[in-house]
Design a protein around this motif. Structure first.
Motif, mmCIF file in Angstrom:
data_model
loop_
_atom_site.group_PDB
_atom_site.id
_atom_site.type_symbol
_atom_site.label_atom_id
_atom_site.label_comp_id
_atom_site.label_asym_id
_atom_site.label_seq_id
_atom_site.Cartn_x
_atom_site.Cartn_y
_atom_site.Cartn_z
ATOM 1 N N ASN A 108 0.859 -1.183 0.000
ATOM 2 C CA ASN A 108 0.000 0.000 0.000
ATOM 3 C C ASN A 108 0.894 1.231 0.000
ATOM 4 N N SER A 109 0.943 1.923 -1.130
ATOM 5 C CA SER A 109 1.831 3.080 -1.243
ATOM 6 C C SER A 109 1.379 4.256 -0.384
ATOM 7 N N ASN A 110 0.088 4.319 -0.054
ATOM 8 C CA ASN A 110 -0.406 5.424 0.781
ATOM 9 C C ASN A 110 0.039 5.283 2.231
ATOM 10 N N THR A 111 0.010 4.047 2.734
ATOM 11 C CA THR A 111 0.378 3.823 4.132
ATOM 12 C C THR A 111 1.772 3.233 4.289
ATOM 13 N N HIS A 112 2.393 2.874 3.163
ATOM 14 C CA HIS A 112 3.721 2.242 3.162
ATOM 15 C C HIS A 112 3.733 1.015 4.077
ATOM 16 N N THR A 113 2.751 0.164 3.832
ATOM 17 C CA THR A 113 2.641 -1.071 4.611
ATOM 18 C C THR A 113 2.401 -2.243 3.675
ATOM 19 N N LEU A 114 2.514 -3.435 4.242
ATOM 20 C CA LEU A 114 2.288 -4.673 3.508
ATOM 21 C C LEU A 114 1.058 -5.388 4.054
ATOM 22 N N SER A 115 0.395 -6.118 3.179
ATOM 23 C CA SER A 115 -0.712 -6.979 3.596
ATOM 24 C C SER A 115 -0.649 -8.258 2.785
ATOM 25 N N LEU A 116 -1.390 -9.272 3.217
ATOM 26 C CA LEU A 116 -1.375 -10.580 2.570
ATOM 27 C C LEU A 116 -2.770 -10.974 2.117
ATOM 28 N N SER A 117 -2.821 -11.812 1.091
ATOM 29 C CA SER A 117 -4.084 -12.399 0.642
ATOM 30 C C SER A 117 -3.802 -13.789 0.094
ATOM 31 N N ASN A 118 -4.860 -14.543 -0.145
ATOM 32 C CA ASN A 118 -4.753 -15.886 -0.736
ATOM 33 C C ASN A 118 -3.786 -16.782 0.044
ATOM 34 N N THR A 119 -3.882 -16.737 1.354
ATOM 35 C CA THR A 119 -3.016 -17.578 2.177
ATOM 36 C C THR A 119 -3.358 -19.046 1.956
ATOM 37 N N LYS A 120 -2.305 -19.840 1.724
ATOM 38 C CA LYS A 120 -2.509 -21.235 1.344
ATOM 39 C C LYS A 120 -1.564 -22.139 2.125
ATOM 40 N N LEU A 121 -2.111 -23.203 2.701
ATOM 41 C CA LEU A 121 -1.293 -24.237 3.330
ATOM 42 C C LEU A 121 -0.723 -25.125 2.226
ATOM 43 N N VAL A 122 0.607 -25.233 2.146
ATOM 44 C CA VAL A 122 1.212 -25.990 1.054
ATOM 45 C C VAL A 122 1.917 -27.259 1.523
ATOM 46 N N ALA A 123 2.188 -27.391 2.823
ATOM 47 C CA ALA A 123 2.876 -28.594 3.302
ATOM 48 C C ALA A 123 2.738 -28.689 4.812
ATOM 49 N N GLY A 124 2.830 -29.910 5.318
ATOM 50 C CA GLY A 124 2.735 -30.156 6.753
ATOM 51 C C GLY A 124 1.313 -30.413 7.207
ATOM 52 N N GLU A 125 1.191 -31.075 8.343
ATOM 53 C CA GLU A 125 -0.128 -31.398 8.882
ATOM 54 C C GLU A 125 -0.024 -31.475 10.402
ATOM 55 N N ALA A 126 -0.880 -30.763 11.087
ATOM 56 C CA ALA A 126 -0.846 -30.736 12.546
ATOM 57 C C ALA A 126 -0.931 -32.145 13.113
ATOM 58 N N ASN A 127 -0.097 -32.398 14.116
ATOM 59 C CA ASN A 127 -0.080 -33.674 14.844
ATOM 60 C C ASN A 127 0.392 -34.865 14.010
ATOM 61 N N ASN A 128 0.842 -34.606 12.766
ATOM 62 C CA ASN A 128 1.109 -35.754 11.905
ATOM 63 C C ASN A 128 2.379 -35.614 11.069
ATOM 64 N N LEU A 129 2.510 -34.523 10.316
ATOM 65 C CA LEU A 129 3.644 -34.313 9.418
ATOM 66 C C LEU A 129 4.278 -32.963 9.696
ATOM 67 N N SER A 130 5.600 -32.899 9.554
ATOM 68 C CA SER A 130 6.283 -31.633 9.796
ATOM 69 C C SER A 130 6.973 -31.147 8.540
ATOM 70 N N ALA A 131 6.733 -29.879 8.189
ATOM 71 C CA ALA A 131 7.436 -29.194 7.108
ATOM 72 C C ALA A 131 8.150 -27.990 7.704
ATOM 73 N N CYS A 132 9.415 -27.825 7.363
ATOM 74 C CA CYS A 132 10.243 -26.795 7.984
ATOM 75 C C CYS A 132 11.120 -26.109 6.937
ATOM 76 N N TYR A 133 11.691 -24.989 7.323
ATOM 77 C CA TYR A 133 12.755 -24.298 6.595
ATOM 78 C C TYR A 133 12.374 -23.939 5.150
ATOM 79 N N PRO A 134 11.379 -23.108 4.943
ATOM 80 C CA PRO A 134 11.040 -22.687 3.570
ATOM 81 C C PRO A 134 12.131 -21.796 2.980
ATOM 82 N N LEU A 135 12.439 -22.023 1.698
ATOM 83 C CA LEU A 135 13.449 -21.235 0.977
ATOM 84 C C LEU A 135 13.039 -21.160 -0.487
ATOM 85 N N TRP A 136 12.926 -19.948 -1.017
ATOM 86 C CA TRP A 136 12.512 -19.782 -2.409
ATOM 87 C C TRP A 136 13.667 -20.104 -3.342
ATOM 88 N N ALA A 137 13.448 -21.040 -4.262
ATOM 89 C CA ALA A 137 14.421 -21.312 -5.313
ATOM 90 C C ALA A 137 14.238 -20.360 -6.484
#
Length: 633
Positions: free
Chosen positions: A214-243
């Motif tokens: 937002n150029s008026n407030t000079h802030t960031l916001s998020l949308s379209n949040t998506k779970l892509v890996a891992g599952e509570a109590n079952n699977l662990s996904a760690c250390y995200p790094l963009w290739a």
């Protein structure tokens, strides 16, 4: 000296408690400024009351003052206390819990005053475009009990020294965050999340969201949040790094071992072609302790630390094919490797612990190719000449890129190559990743990486010690037709190509090469209709940015290399429009281009008149662009 006897447990030892306590200096982390490539590390000095000292490796001086303690208490165990970006170093200060920035000796706090030490910050990432905005973990101890501490992600405005919330929920008392990381363009953010009763290595989850500025407030916001890996109590996904902007790497224990995985818009899948029964990371008791890093700018290869028999082993992983090789070297005698960070192509740093020596900050360069690339070199050869009349001169080189791209440059007699080598040129044929007759895995290296792996292999072949010792690397021409023409154009134009950043190739020749992927997909014939989708990694609708970013026509302004374009006017496979558009872009950017179009010629050259002109045009082009200017000087 004669040895003596005494009961076990009562031997006199030269190792004293004083020596251990007073002279102890431990490396807690090492990190790299991704822009300036400066290296920093943090020392834990027992003799200074356990102060964590942030050091500049180049100057060997403290970045902050003597009273500064580069440490954070987020999650109590800390980690992720500092980063650097474009010459500015950011660090939490254990003394007052505020976040500080240091640039050119100027130090300032960038979070609000906090006299009661209620707020803790850690695990920072800088927005690559709006570089005064950082995302960080915020741990709020306003209600300071284990069941009421609140965790969230926030945005730190380093110019205004303000904090705004980015990701926070009503359940913040049972939630945790780690490893926020921006994509290279800053359009996406990834992070790890988990909540009670899980620990991060039990039910860690990776989320990805779109980032909005937002150029008026000079802030960031998020949308379209998506779970892509891992599952509570079952699977662990760690250390995200963009290739890349389109591919996120992380570790996942879905296979029962924490191996390397990837997320793209198309799917989430393991990187490795088969499960390696070793963990590729440690449990994340502390923040920002990555065990892998990218080896090249294009994100096609990574160096990974895994654990075998209780000690670290080092692998290089080909992300495109899922293959991996272990780095076995006598100098790599570290039992524990932590904090792996990329410095530059095939160079990385880490903290290494040995069984017989103190820990150290290590810089490691892989000097040999980790994956075989096949090439054939032809030296200049003419019985009438013994060599050059210019003392110390090395020959110019023509690098040939075959078509296909699932093709093969064979070693049969080729009079065009003889034409050049008999005139004092060297010639190098590169059977790049994707070439045939080296096995299926070698062909599959190019899937999703066309314009990346092939270009990287060609550049790497020229830079290899075996070839660079024989030729003048500053007088190398790259040439190819059809798919080889695309690789030629990609090498000198695409943002992803190391050869487009500087004038790596002195000259180039493109014969009926693809410049626009969308046009090619629309115009091509039935036989190859679906081929391009596999080579790029998805349809245009699935990955539109990839299709754009692999189309040289959109990057013609990058072309610094003089380019010769040769095109048949009746070509139905790669129609003339592919050449016209790239030529037009180069002319508009005031680049150096020459073009010849041939009536009656289709995809490939057939008439003797055309063949003669092509050969002479190409020789004259190389003489003008890279041979005679060098001789004249």
């Amino acid at each position: 000296m004669a040895q003596k006897y005494a009961p076990y447990g009562l031997w006199e030892s030269p190792i004293t408690a004083d020596a251990i306590a007073q002279d102890s200096v431990a490396l807690t982390t090492i990190f790299v400024d991704p822009v300036t490539k400066d290296i920093y590390y943090i020392e834990l000095r027992a003799s200074e009351d356990g102060r964590c000292v942030l050091m500049n490796n180049k100057t060997q001086k403290e970045v902050f003052g003597k009273d500064f303690n580069a440490r954070t208490r987020v999650h109590e165990y800390g980690g992720g206390a500092a980063i650097a970006y474009n010459g500015t170093v950011y660090s939490s200060n254990f003394t007052d819990f505020r976040l500080y920035a240091a640039e050119d000796g100027n130090i300032k706090p960038i979070t609000p005053e906090d006299p009661n030490k209620l707020y803790r910050y850690a695990d920072f990432c800088v927005h690559p475009v709006h570089t005064d905005l950082l995302v960080a973990i915020l741990e709020d101890h306003t209600n300071d009990t284990p069941r009421t501490v609140r965790n969230s992600l926030c945005v730190v405005n380093s110019s205004a020294a303000t904090i705004t919330s980015l990701v926070s929920t009503e359940d913040a008392e049972i939630e945790f965050y780690a490893a926020p990381t921006f994509s290279p363009s800053g359009d996406k953010l990834a992070w790890q999340f988990w909540k009670h009763p899980d620990m991060p290595w039990e039910g860690g989850q990776i989320y990805v969201a779109d980032v909005h500025y937002n150029s008026n407030t000079h802030t960031l916001s998020l949308s379209n949040t998506k779970l892509v890996a891992g599952e509570a109590n079952n699977l662990s996904a760690c250390y995200p790094l963009w290739a890349s902007n389109d591919k996120l790497l992380f570790t996942s224990d879905e296979s029962n071992f924490a191996n390397l995985w990837e997320y793209t818009q198309a799917c989430t899948k393991p990187v490795l072609s088969s499960v390696v029964q070793q963990d590729f990371c440690m449990p994340s008791w502390t923040l920002d302790d990555y065990s892998f890093a990218l080896l090249d700018e294009n994100g096609t290869k990574a160096v990974c630390v895994a654990w075998r028999a209780g000690r670290s082993v080092l692998y290089v992983v080909d992300i495109a094919t899922g293959s991996y090789v272990e780095i076995k070297d006598e100098s790599f005698d570290f039992v524990v490797v932590n904090n792996v960070c990329r410095l530059s192509d095939y160079t990385f740093v880490f903290t290494g612990l040995q069984s017989n020596a103190p820990g150290a900050a290590i810089l490691c360069t892989l000097t040999g190719p980790s994956f075989t690339v096949y090439a054939v070199y032809y030296a200049p050869n003419n019985p009438a000449y013994a060599g050059s009349s210019i003392p110390g001169e090395k020959p110019p080189c023509v690098l040939g890129v075959h078509g296909g791209p699932t093709g093969l440059e064979t070693q049969q007699l080729n009079w065009v190559k003889q034409y050049f080598t008999s005139r004092g040129y060297a010639w190098l044929d590169v059977n790049y990743s994707g070439s045939s007759c080296y096995g299926r895995a070698y062909v599959e290296r190019l899937q999703g990486n066309w314009g990346i792996a092939d270009v990287s292999d060609c550049i790497g072949a020229i830079q290899s010690p075996q070839v660079s010792s024989l030729i003048d690397t500053k007088r190398t021409a790259i040439r190819g037709g059809s798919a080889g023409g695309f690789t030629t154009l990609a090498a000198i134009s695409l943002d992803s190509s190391a050869a487009s950043k500087v004038k790596f190739f002195a000259s180039a020749t493109d014969s009926c090469g693809i410049s626009n992927m969308e046009l090619f997909a629309e115009d091509t014939h039935k036989f190859e209709l679906m081929y391009i989708i596999k080579l790029l990694g998805g349809t245009k609708e699935e990955i539109p940015k990839v299709w754009h970013d692999r189309s040289p026509v959109y990057f013609s302004a990058n072309i610094k290399t003089p380019l010769l374009v040769l095109q048949g006017n009746d070509d139905a496979v790669v129609p003339p429009a592919q050449s016209w558009t790239i030529i037009d872009g180069i002319i508009k950017s005031k680049g150096h281009v020459e073009a010849h179009f041939f009536d009656g010629e289709q995809h490939g050259w057939r008439t003797s008149g055309t063949l003669k002109k092509l050969i002479e045009f190409e020789r004259e082009w190389y003489e003008k662009s890279m041979v005679r200017p060098a001789v004249a000087t």
